[in-house]
Design a protein around this motif. Structure first.
Motif, short mmCIF file in Angstrom:
data_model
loop_
_atom_site.label_atom_id
_atom_site.label_comp_id
_atom_site.label_asym_id
_atom_site.label_seq_id
_atom_site.Cartn_x
_atom_site.Cartn_y
_atom_site.Cartn_z
N TYR A 58 -9.18 -53.53 51.90
CA TYR A 58 -9.02 -54.89 51.43
C TYR A 58 -10.18 -55.78 51.89
CZ TYR A 58 -7.59 -59.71 51.23
OH TYR A 58 -7.58 -61.06 51.02
N LYS A 59 -10.59 -55.64 53.13
CA LYS A 59 -11.70 -56.45 53.65
C LYS A 59 -12.98 -56.19 52.85
CE LYS A 59 -9.66 -58.74 56.87
NZ LYS A 59 -9.44 -60.17 56.68
N TYR A 61 -13.08 -55.24 49.66
CA TYR A 61 -12.87 -55.90 48.36
C TYR A 61 -12.99 -57.42 48.50
CZ TYR A 61 -11.21 -51.58 46.19
OH TYR A 61 -11.11 -50.32 45.67
N GLU A 62 -12.49 -57.96 49.60
CA GLU A 62 -12.56 -59.40 49.82
C GLU A 62 -14.01 -59.87 49.87
OE1 GLU A 62 -10.24 -62.46 52.73
OE2 GLU A 62 -11.23 -60.77 53.70
N ALA A 66 -15.82 -62.41 47.15
CA ALA A 66 -16.47 -63.66 47.56
C ALA A 66 -17.79 -63.87 46.82
CB ALA A 66 -16.69 -63.67 49.07
N THR A 79 -4.44 -60.89 47.58
CA THR A 79 -4.46 -61.42 48.95
C THR A 79 -3.93 -60.42 49.97
OG1 THR A 79 -2.28 -62.40 48.66
CG2 THR A 79 -4.19 -63.79 48.14
N TYR A 80 -3.50 -59.28 49.50
CA TYR A 80 -2.92 -58.23 50.35
C TYR A 80 -1.76 -58.77 51.18
CZ TYR A 80 -2.60 -53.79 52.67
OH TYR A 80 -2.14 -52.58 53.12
#
Length: 92
Positions: A58-59, A61-62, A66, A79-80
């Protein structure tokens, strides 16, 4: 079709719930949109699975998201986090 946005059918039907979206958004229309949810263990999970490897993914993908200023990511997988349906509609 139904008096509220979500009606659950635990063990009475093949589907687990019906969602009627106009109740979530406050629309007043004689027509409607429905979702029937059927349980399955095939395919992608509907909810985030909180595990360390998924959080790391997730991090990544985040960080990629961005870099996309004209794209909006919303909902549980964006937002997981687990959200109730009214919270997801509110985000949109």
């Amino acid at each position: 079709f139904q008096p509220v946005a979500v009606v659950n059918y635990p063990q009475t039907e093949n589907y687990t719930r019906i969602t009627e979206y106009k109740h979530l958004t406050g629309q007043r229309n004689p027509k409607t949109s429905l979702t029937y949810e059927y349980p399955t263990d095939i395919g992608d999970p509907y909810y985030p699975v909180p595990r360390a490897e998924n959080e790391a993914l997730y991090k990544r993908y985040e960080a990629l998201a961005a870099a996309c200023p004209n794209v909006w990511f919303v909902g549980r997988l964006a937002t997981y986090r687990y959200y109730n349906m009214d919270q997801v509609v509110g985000q949109a």
